[in-house]
Design a protein around this motif. Sequence first.
Motif, PDB file in Angstrom:
ATOM      1  N   SER A  68       0.827  -1.208   0.000  1.00 44.69           N
ATOM      2  CA  SER A  68       0.000   0.000   0.000  1.00 44.69           C
ATOM      3  C   SER A  68       0.859   1.254   0.000  1.00 44.69           C
ATOM      4  CB  SER A  68      -0.912   0.012   1.231  1.00 44.69           C
ATOM      5  OG  SER A  68      -1.754  -1.099   1.231  1.00 44.69           O
ATOM      6  N   LEU A  69       1.942   1.228   0.774  1.00 45.70           N
ATOM      7  CA  LEU A  69       2.860   2.367   0.775  1.00 45.70           C
ATOM      8  C   LEU A  69       3.493   2.539  -0.599  1.00 45.70           C
ATOM      9  CD1 LEU A  69       4.284   4.607   2.361  1.00 45.70           C
ATOM     10  CD2 LEU A  69       6.003   2.915   3.015  1.00 45.70           C
ATOM     11  N   GLY A  70       3.881   1.438  -1.220  1.00 48.23           N
ATOM     12  CA  GLY A  70       4.433   1.499  -2.573  1.00 48.23           C
ATOM     13  C   GLY A  70       3.432   2.025  -3.585  1.00 48.23           C
ATOM     14  N   LEU A  71       2.183   1.602  -3.461  1.00 48.31           N
ATOM     15  CA  LEU A  71       1.142   2.130  -4.351  1.00 48.31           C
ATOM     16  C   LEU A  71       0.972   3.632  -4.170  1.00 48.31           C
ATOM     17  CD1 LEU A  71      -1.661  -0.585  -4.067  1.00 48.31           C
ATOM     18  CD2 LEU A  71      -0.324  -0.034  -6.094  1.00 48.31           C
ATOM     19  N   ALA A  72       1.011   4.080  -2.928  1.00 46.80           N
ATOM     20  CA  ALA A  72       0.871   5.519  -2.662  1.00 46.80           C
ATOM     21  C   ALA A  72       2.029   6.290  -3.280  1.00 46.80           C
ATOM     22  CB  ALA A  72       0.788   5.770  -1.160  1.00 46.80           C
ATOM     23  N   PHE A  73       3.257   5.804  -3.112  1.00 47.88           N
ATOM     24  CA  PHE A  73       4.417   6.474  -3.715  1.00 47.88           C
ATOM     25  C   PHE A  73       4.297   6.503  -5.232  1.00 47.88           C
ATOM     26  CE2 PHE A  73       7.408   5.394   0.035  1.00 47.88           C
ATOM     27  CZ  PHE A  73       6.979   6.507   0.709  1.00 47.88           C
ATOM     28  N   GLY A  74       3.946   5.372  -5.813  1.00 45.20           N
ATOM     29  CA  GLY A  74       3.826   5.293  -7.270  1.00 45.20           C
ATOM     30  C   GLY A  74       2.747   6.204  -7.818  1.00 45.20           C
ATOM     31  N   ALA A  75       1.623   6.262  -7.123  1.00 41.64           N
ATOM     32  CA  ALA A  75       0.521   7.111  -7.590  1.00 41.64           C
ATOM     33  C   ALA A  75       0.824   8.591  -7.391  1.00 41.64           C
ATOM     34  CB  ALA A  75      -0.763   6.738  -6.869  1.00 41.64           C
ATOM     35  N   LEU A  76       1.528   8.920  -6.320  1.00 49.20           N
ATOM     36  CA  LEU A  76       1.859  10.319  -6.077  1.00 49.20           C
ATOM     37  C   LEU A  76       2.901  10.842  -7.063  1.00 49.20           C
ATOM     38  CD1 LEU A  76       2.000  10.377  -2.177  1.00 49.20           C
ATOM     39  CD2 LEU A  76       0.412  11.663  -3.616  1.00 49.20           C
ATOM     40  N   LEU A  77       3.891  10.020  -7.367  1.00 45.40           N
ATOM     41  CA  LEU A  77       4.994  10.486  -8.209  1.00 45.40           C
ATOM     42  C   LEU A  77       4.787  10.201  -9.696  1.00 45.40           C
ATOM     43  CD1 LEU A  77       7.975   9.473  -5.928  1.00 45.40           C
ATOM     44  CD2 LEU A  77       6.946  11.725  -6.183  1.00 45.40           C
ATOM     45  N   MET A  78       4.102   9.127 -10.019  1.00 47.97           N
ATOM     46  CA  MET A  78       3.837   8.725 -11.410  1.00 47.97           C
ATOM     47  C   MET A  78       5.110   8.603 -12.250  1.00 47.97           C
ATOM     48  SD  MET A  78       0.684   8.033 -11.483  1.00 47.97           S
ATOM     49  CE  MET A  78       0.236   7.888 -13.204  1.00 47.97           C
ATOM     50  N   ASP A  79       6.222   8.299 -11.599  1.00 47.42           N
ATOM     51  CA  ASP A  79       7.484   8.043 -12.279  1.00 47.42           C
ATOM     52  C   ASP A  79       8.127   6.843 -11.579  1.00 47.42           C
ATOM     53  OD1 ASP A  79       9.807   8.154 -13.794  1.00 47.42           O
ATOM     54  OD2 ASP A  79      10.712   9.717 -12.547  1.00 47.42           O
ATOM     55  N   VAL A  80       8.391   5.800 -12.338  1.00 48.53           N
ATOM     56  CA  VAL A  80       8.855   4.546 -11.757  1.00 48.53           C
ATOM     57  C   VAL A  80      10.182   4.723 -11.024  1.00 48.53           C
ATOM     58  CG1 VAL A  80       9.571   2.187 -12.279  1.00 48.53           C
ATOM     59  CG2 VAL A  80       7.633   3.180 -13.475  1.00 48.53           C
ATOM     60  N   LYS A  81      11.132   5.418 -11.618  1.00 44.82           N
ATOM     61  CA  LYS A  81      12.444   5.579 -10.987  1.00 44.82           C
ATOM     62  C   LYS A  81      12.359   6.383  -9.699  1.00 44.82           C
ATOM     63  CE  LYS A  81      15.315   5.091 -15.069  1.00 44.82           C
ATOM     64  NZ  LYS A  81      16.323   5.697 -15.939  1.00 44.82           N
ATOM     65  N   GLN A  82      11.616   7.476  -9.724  1.00 40.90           N
ATOM     66  CA  GLN A  82      11.479   8.288  -8.518  1.00 40.90           C
ATOM     67  C   GLN A  82      10.742   7.535  -7.419  1.00 40.90           C
ATOM     68  OE1 GLN A  82       9.528  11.895  -9.692  1.00 40.90           O
ATOM     69  NE2 GLN A  82      11.385  12.802 -10.537  1.00 40.90           N
ATOM     70  N   ALA A  83       9.674   6.841  -7.779  1.00 38.97           N
ATOM     71  CA  ALA A  83       8.910   6.082  -6.790  1.00 38.97           C
ATOM     72  C   ALA A  83       9.738   4.951  -6.203  1.00 38.97           C
ATOM     73  CB  ALA A  83       7.633   5.534  -7.420  1.00 38.97           C
ATOM     74  N   ALA A  84      10.507   4.259  -7.035  1.00 39.06           N
ATOM     75  CA  ALA A  84      11.355   3.166  -6.543  1.00 39.06           C
ATOM     76  C   ALA A  84      12.443   3.693  -5.609  1.00 39.06           C
ATOM     77  CB  ALA A  84      11.972   2.416  -7.710  1.00 39.06           C
ATOM     78  N   SER A 165      -4.321  -2.510  14.953  1.00 32.45           N
ATOM     79  CA  SER A 165      -5.166  -1.379  14.553  1.00 32.45           C
ATOM     80  C   SER A 165      -4.362  -0.323  13.799  1.00 32.45           C
ATOM     81  CB  SER A 165      -5.816  -0.738  15.781  1.00 32.45           C
ATOM     82  OG  SER A 165      -6.589  -1.670  16.467  1.00 32.45           O
ATOM     83  N   ILE A 166      -3.165  -0.043  14.269  1.00 33.28           N
ATOM     84  CA  ILE A 166      -2.322   0.955  13.600  1.00 33.28           C
ATOM     85  C   ILE A 166      -1.936   0.467  12.204  1.00 33.28           C
ATOM     86  CG2 ILE A 166      -0.054   2.077  13.663  1.00 33.28           C
ATOM     87  CD1 ILE A 166      -0.429   2.219  16.736  1.00 33.28           C
ATOM     88  N   MET A 167      -1.593  -0.812  12.086  1.00 34.77           N
ATOM     89  CA  MET A 167      -1.262  -1.342  10.759  1.00 34.77           C
ATOM     90  C   MET A 167      -2.476  -1.318   9.836  1.00 34.77           C
ATOM     91  SD  MET A 167       1.562  -4.348  11.277  1.00 34.77           S
ATOM     92  CE  MET A 167       1.674  -4.677   9.547  1.00 34.77           C
ATOM     93  N   MET A 168      -3.656  -1.565  10.374  1.00 35.86           N
ATOM     94  CA  MET A 168      -4.873  -1.501   9.559  1.00 35.86           C
ATOM     95  C   MET A 168      -5.113  -0.075   9.079  1.00 35.86           C
ATOM     96  SD  MET A 168      -7.267  -3.102   8.084  1.00 35.86           S
ATOM     97  CE  MET A 168      -7.352  -4.712   8.783  1.00 35.86           C
ATOM     98  N   MET A 169      -4.873   0.901   9.963  1.00 33.09           N
ATOM     99  CA  MET A 169      -5.016   2.302   9.546  1.00 33.09           C
ATOM    100  C   MET A 169      -3.998   2.659   8.468  1.00 33.09           C
ATOM    101  SD  MET A 169      -6.080   4.465  12.959  1.00 33.09           S
ATOM    102  CE  MET A 169      -4.562   4.158  13.810  1.00 33.09           C
ATOM    103  N   MET A 170      -2.787   2.128   8.589  1.00 35.38           N
ATOM    104  CA  MET A 170      -1.777   2.363   7.555  1.00 35.38           C
ATOM    105  C   MET A 170      -2.219   1.755   6.226  1.00 35.38           C
ATOM    106  SD  MET A 170       1.859   1.642   9.371  1.00 35.38           S
ATOM    107  CE  MET A 170       2.527   2.683  10.628  1.00 35.38           C
ATOM    108  N   LEU A 171      -2.734   0.534   6.277  1.00 32.29           N
ATOM    109  CA  LEU A 171      -3.192  -0.146   5.070  1.00 32.29           C
ATOM    110  C   LEU A 171      -4.263   0.673   4.365  1.00 32.29           C
ATOM    111  CD1 LEU A 171      -3.224  -2.997   3.480  1.00 32.29           C
ATOM    112  CD2 LEU A 171      -5.277  -3.380   4.806  1.00 32.29           C
ATOM    113  N   VAL A 172      -5.274   1.067   5.092  1.00 29.38           N
ATOM    114  CA  VAL A 172      -6.380   1.833   4.512  1.00 29.38           C
ATOM    115  C   VAL A 172      -5.911   3.229   4.109  1.00 29.38           C
ATOM    116  CG1 VAL A 172      -8.638   2.855   5.020  1.00 29.38           C
ATOM    117  CG2 VAL A 172      -8.135   0.515   5.732  1.00 29.38           C
ATOM    118  N   GLY A 173      -5.115   3.859   4.969  1.00 22.39           N
ATOM    119  CA  GLY A 173      -4.647   5.221   4.692  1.00 22.39           C
ATOM    120  C   GLY A 173      -3.773   5.312   3.456  1.00 22.39           C
ATOM    121  N   TYR A 174      -2.811   4.415   3.327  1.00 24.04           N
ATOM    122  CA  TYR A 174      -1.924   4.434   2.154  1.00 24.04           C
ATOM    123  C   TYR A 174      -2.706   4.149   0.876  1.00 24.04           C
ATOM    124  CZ  TYR A 174       2.117   4.363   5.317  1.00 24.04           C
ATOM    125  OH  TYR A 174       3.053   4.656   6.275  1.00 24.04           O
TER     126      TYR A 174
END
Length: 186
Positions: A68-84, A165-174
């Motif tokens: 989920s964190l990776g998806l958030a980075f990828g969607a925010l940056l929309m550039d594979v190299k920068q997101a990676a 609970s915190i991990m669930m919030m991270m999952l949903v939040g990201y």
Amino acid sequence: MLIKERSSGMYRLSSYFLARTVGDLPLELALPTAFTFIFYWMGGLKPDPITFILSLLVVLFSVLVSQSLGLAFGALLMDVKQAATLASVTTMAFLIAGGYYVRYIPPFIAWLKYLSYSYYCYKLLLGIQYNEHDYYECAKGVYCRVADYPPIKAVGLSHLWIDISIMMMMLVGYRFIAYLALHRVR
């Protein structure tokens, strides 16, 4: 592909996002499951089936949160190299702050562990394997409490439901951040 499909109006972003999330689950969870089946028993961890299943579930949950964190980075940056690059740096910082590699973290970055999914995963895995009343042989004929062992004491073995609970919030939040970031793509 997302831009092309959305411009043609074939389906809504929410449909795409949900279908993509559910469709990727089997492939995303297959390798961590195989990894856990092999290394759990090789590591000499508790041979109890319930403990094994709980450990497997925590590993899979951690995979979903990190994805989920990776998806958030990828969607925010929309550039594979920068997101990676950002994902690599963030993951390494989370692993270091989470207690895997470094026991004494400087106070100015100690707060980072509370943002780290690996900290909560590590704590949950420790809580599954040990409890407050377990002992180990710390010297010949001398038994010490597992909870007093410095690396475990630094993380703790209590409040596991809060960690879930915190991990669930991270999952949903990201994932929500990723969805919102994809929503702005035209």
